[in-house]
Enzyme design. Structure first.
Site, PDB file in Angstrom:
ATOM      1  N   GLY A  15       1.565  -1.780  -1.857  1.00  0.00           N
ATOM      2  CA  GLY A  15       2.374  -0.731  -2.493  1.00  0.00           C
ATOM      3  C   GLY A  15       2.262   0.593  -1.764  1.00  0.00           C
ATOM      4  CB  SER A  18       6.572   3.949  -3.234  1.00  0.00           C
ATOM      5  OG  SER A  18       7.094   4.753  -4.260  1.00  0.00           O
ATOM      6  N   GLY A  21       0.208   4.122  -4.139  1.00  0.00           N
ATOM      7  CA  GLY A  21      -0.261   3.421  -2.935  1.00  0.00           C
ATOM      8  C   GLY A  21      -0.178   4.303  -1.702  1.00  0.00           C
ATOM      9  CB  VAL A  62       3.813  -8.512   2.592  1.00  0.00           C
ATOM     10  CG1 VAL A  62       3.510  -9.857   1.946  1.00  0.00           C
ATOM     11  CG2 VAL A  62       3.137  -8.395   3.953  1.00  0.00           C
ATOM     12  N   GLY A  92       3.309  -2.882  -7.723  1.00  0.00           N
ATOM     13  CA  GLY A  92       3.542  -3.272  -9.112  1.00  0.00           C
ATOM     14  C   GLY A  92       4.911  -2.841  -9.560  1.00  0.00           C
ATOM     15  CB  SER A 142      -1.241   0.609 -16.809  1.00  0.00           C
ATOM     16  OG  SER A 142      -0.514   1.536 -17.597  1.00  0.00           O
ATOM     17  CE1 TYR A 155       3.356  -1.792 -15.466  1.00  0.00           C
ATOM     18  CE2 TYR A 155       2.596  -0.374 -17.250  1.00  0.00           C
ATOM     19  CZ  TYR A 155       2.674  -0.657 -15.896  1.00  0.00           C
ATOM     20  OH  TYR A 155       2.067   0.176 -14.982  1.00  0.00           O
ATOM     21  CE  LYS A 159       0.114  -2.483 -13.724  1.00  0.00           C
ATOM     22  NZ  LYS A 159      -0.278  -2.482 -12.314  1.00  0.00           N
ATOM     23  CB  THR A 190       5.134   7.396  -8.868  1.00  0.00           C
ATOM     24  OG1 THR A 190       5.404   6.551  -9.995  1.00  0.00           O
ATOM     25  CG2 THR A 190       3.658   7.735  -8.816  1.00  0.00           C
TER      26      THR A 190
HETATM   27  N1  LIG Z   1       3.525   5.719 -12.220  1.00  0.00           N
HETATM   28  C1  LIG Z   1       2.906   5.494 -13.350  1.00  0.00           C
HETATM   29  O1  LIG Z   1       3.169   6.159 -14.368  1.00  0.00           O
HETATM   30  C2  LIG Z   1       1.842   4.430 -13.451  1.00  0.00           C
HETATM   31  C3  LIG Z   1       0.934   4.490 -14.526  1.00  0.00           C
HETATM   32  C4  LIG Z   1      -0.044   3.507 -14.625  1.00  0.00           C
HETATM   33  C5  LIG Z   1      -0.119   2.502 -13.674  1.00  0.00           C
HETATM   34  N2  LIG Z   1       0.773   2.467 -12.651  1.00  0.00           N
HETATM   35  C6  LIG Z   1       0.670   1.368 -11.681  1.00  0.00           C
HETATM   36  O2  LIG Z   1       0.399   1.936 -10.419  1.00  0.00           O
HETATM   37  C7  LIG Z   1       0.894   1.073  -9.399  1.00  0.00           C
HETATM   38  C8  LIG Z   1       1.741   1.890  -8.433  1.00  0.00           C
HETATM   39  O3  LIG Z   1       2.844   2.404  -9.152  1.00  0.00           O
HETATM   40  P1  LIG Z   1       3.704   3.650  -8.643  1.00  0.00           P
HETATM   41  O4  LIG Z   1       3.906   4.512  -9.807  1.00  0.00           O
HETATM   42  O5  LIG Z   1       3.129   4.185  -7.391  1.00  0.00           O
HETATM   43  O6  LIG Z   1       5.093   2.897  -8.368  1.00  0.00           O
HETATM   44  P2  LIG Z   1       6.183   3.031  -7.223  1.00  0.00           P
HETATM   45  O7  LIG Z   1       6.222   4.397  -6.661  1.00  0.00           O
HETATM   46  O8  LIG Z   1       7.417   2.433  -7.820  1.00  0.00           O
HETATM   47  O9  LIG Z   1       5.621   2.046  -6.096  1.00  0.00           O
HETATM   48  C9  LIG Z   1       5.566   0.671  -6.323  1.00  0.00           C
HETATM   49  C10 LIG Z   1       5.113  -0.010  -5.047  1.00  0.00           C
HETATM   50  O10 LIG Z   1       5.076  -1.429  -5.299  1.00  0.00           O
HETATM   51  C11 LIG Z   1       5.732  -2.091  -4.210  1.00  0.00           C
HETATM   52  N3  LIG Z   1       6.350  -3.323  -4.651  1.00  0.00           N
HETATM   53  C12 LIG Z   1       7.195  -3.507  -5.702  1.00  0.00           C
HETATM   54  N4  LIG Z   1       7.582  -4.784  -5.753  1.00  0.00           N
HETATM   55  C13 LIG Z   1       6.985  -5.419  -4.709  1.00  0.00           C
HETATM   56  C14 LIG Z   1       6.995  -6.749  -4.213  1.00  0.00           C
HETATM   57  N5  LIG Z   1       7.726  -7.713  -4.801  1.00  0.00           N
HETATM   58  N6  LIG Z   1       6.256  -7.055  -3.124  1.00  0.00           N
HETATM   59  C15 LIG Z   1       5.522  -6.104  -2.518  1.00  0.00           C
HETATM   60  N7  LIG Z   1       5.468  -4.824  -2.926  1.00  0.00           N
HETATM   61  C16 LIG Z   1       6.190  -4.491  -4.007  1.00  0.00           C
HETATM   62  C17 LIG Z   1       6.803  -1.102  -3.767  1.00  0.00           C
HETATM   63  O11 LIG Z   1       7.191  -1.439  -2.471  1.00  0.00           O
HETATM   64  P3  LIG Z   1       8.687  -1.109  -1.889  1.00  0.00           P
HETATM   65  O12 LIG Z   1       9.070   0.212  -2.479  1.00  0.00           O
HETATM   66  O13 LIG Z   1       8.475  -1.065  -0.426  1.00  0.00           O
HETATM   67  O14 LIG Z   1       9.568  -2.193  -2.371  1.00  0.00           O
HETATM   68  C18 LIG Z   1       6.053   0.220  -3.870  1.00  0.00           C
HETATM   69  O15 LIG Z   1       5.301   0.461  -2.704  1.00  0.00           O
HETATM   70  C19 LIG Z   1       1.668  -0.039 -10.119  1.00  0.00           C
HETATM   71  O16 LIG Z   1       0.862  -1.164 -10.235  1.00  0.00           O
HETATM   72  C20 LIG Z   1       1.927   0.558 -11.487  1.00  0.00           C
HETATM   73  O17 LIG Z   1       2.085  -0.436 -12.477  1.00  0.00           O
HETATM   74  C21 LIG Z   1       1.757   3.421 -12.512  1.00  0.00           C
END
Ligand SMILES: NC(=O)c1ccc[n+]([C@@H]2O[C@H](COP(=O)([O-])OP(=O)(O)OC[C@H]3O[C@@H](n4cnc5c(N)ncnc54)[C@H](OP(=O)(O)O)[C@@H]3O)[C@@H](O)[C@H]2O)c1
Length: 252
Positions: A15, A18, A21, A62, A92, A142, A155, A159, A190
């Site tokens: 990840g 974006s 990650g 990937v 995710g 989460s 969701y 998690k 994000t």
């Molecule tokens: N943001 C929040 O509020 C929050 C809160 C709690 C937990 N989280 C968790 O934190 C983690 C990161 O979230 P984020 O907010 O940074 O989200 P984000 O900005 O949407 O980034 C999601 C990342 O997951 C990758 N991804 C999605 N589907 C994929 C697949 N099939 N194969 C490989 N990579 C894939 C995306 O890659 P591409 O863009 O290159 O497709 C992107 O790099 C997630 O697990 C999320 O559930 C987020």
């Protein structure tokens, strides 16, 4: 030696194209580590590489929606990187939906990426020759798994499975010196959160972020800082725990 340094550690970050990650990749590089960045979107992975300090980093596109691709992809990454000192699973998706409206094919896909791909990554990395001494694995879970919120049942379940697996993995791999921990953030600024606002509305943001995050809304860097601590030698006796990073969100 600086106990918080990641010098001489190679860390695979999923990840990394974006959000959280990407912030983890940047923080690892700032602490002297080398980053193997995984994501799907090559252009955004390239942007991440351009933000990193130091040299020797690499990116791999990937798609982890099929857990079967992970073993060969890890084999390829490790043949380039050598043994990994860290693995951070940030890839995710979230599919907020009231249960009555849930599309179970999307729920299945979400569970496979959020949880099953994590297990597949751990299995592939925890093979002889692919991990360095004292490797540290961190999964992003989460607060949704710990505090009930409407529209989050699927969701939260994906998690919650990660949260439940981490201590079991910690017990299983402690004899090899490999640590497993998770972090649980509340909503973070994000692209994923922006999609949630589009779907659930600005009232959701006011109620779930502005009113509850007592120390202010979380930035990706707030989560990344907790993760790099868990990766570092400073956390060498910490395994099987979930670190809540929620700006006081869950205090009530
Ligand atoms: N943001 C929040 O509020 C929050 C809160 C709690 C937990 N989280 C968790 O934190 C983690 C990161 O979230 P984020 O907010 O940074 O989200 P984000 O900005 O949407 O980034 C999601 C990342 O997951 C990758 N991804 C999605 N589907 C994929 C697949 N099939 N194969 C490989 N990579 C894939 C995306 O890659 P591409 O863009 O290159 O497709 C992107 O790099 C997630 O697990 C999320 O559930 C987020």
């Amino acid at each position: 030696m600086d106990a918080f340094s990641l010098k001489d550690r190679t860390v695979l970050v999923t990840g990394a194209s974006s959000g959280i990650g990407r912030a983890v990749a940047v923080a690892v590089s700032q602490l002297g580590g080398r980053v193997m960045a995984w994501g799907r979107d090559q252009a955004r992975l390239g942007e991440t590489l351009g933000m990193l300090e130091g040299t020797g980093h690499a990116a791999h596109s990937v798609d982890m929606s099929d857990a079967g691709v992970i073993e060969p992809a890890i084999a390829e990454t490790c043949s380039e990187s050598g043994p990994l000192g860290g693995l951070v699973h940030c890839a995710g998706v979230s599919q907020p939906s009231l249960l009555r409206d849930a599309d179970f094919s999307k729920v299945d896909a979400m569970s496979r990426l959020n949880w099953l791909s994590f297990l597949a990554l751990c299995r592939a990395v925890c093979r002889r020759g692919r991990y360095a001494p004292q490797m540290s694995v961190v999964a992003v879970a989460s607060m949704a798994a710990l505090r009930g919120q409407a529209a989050m049942s699927a969701y939260a379940g994906s998690k919650g499975a990660v949260l439940a697996s981490v201590p079991a993995l910690a017990a299983e791999y402690a004899p090899r010196g490999i640590r497993f921990n998770s972090v649980s953030p509340c909503p973070v600024d994000t692209p994923m959160q922006r999609a949630m606002i589009d779907k659930l509305g600005s009232d959701w943001y006011r109620r779930e972020v502005e009113e509850k995050a007592k120390l202010g809304p979380l930035a990706p860097e707030d989560v990344a800082n907790a993760i790099v601590f868990l990766l570092s030698p400073a956390a060498r006796r910490i395994t099987g725990v979930n670190l809540v990073v929620d700006s006081g969100w869950s205090l009530g």
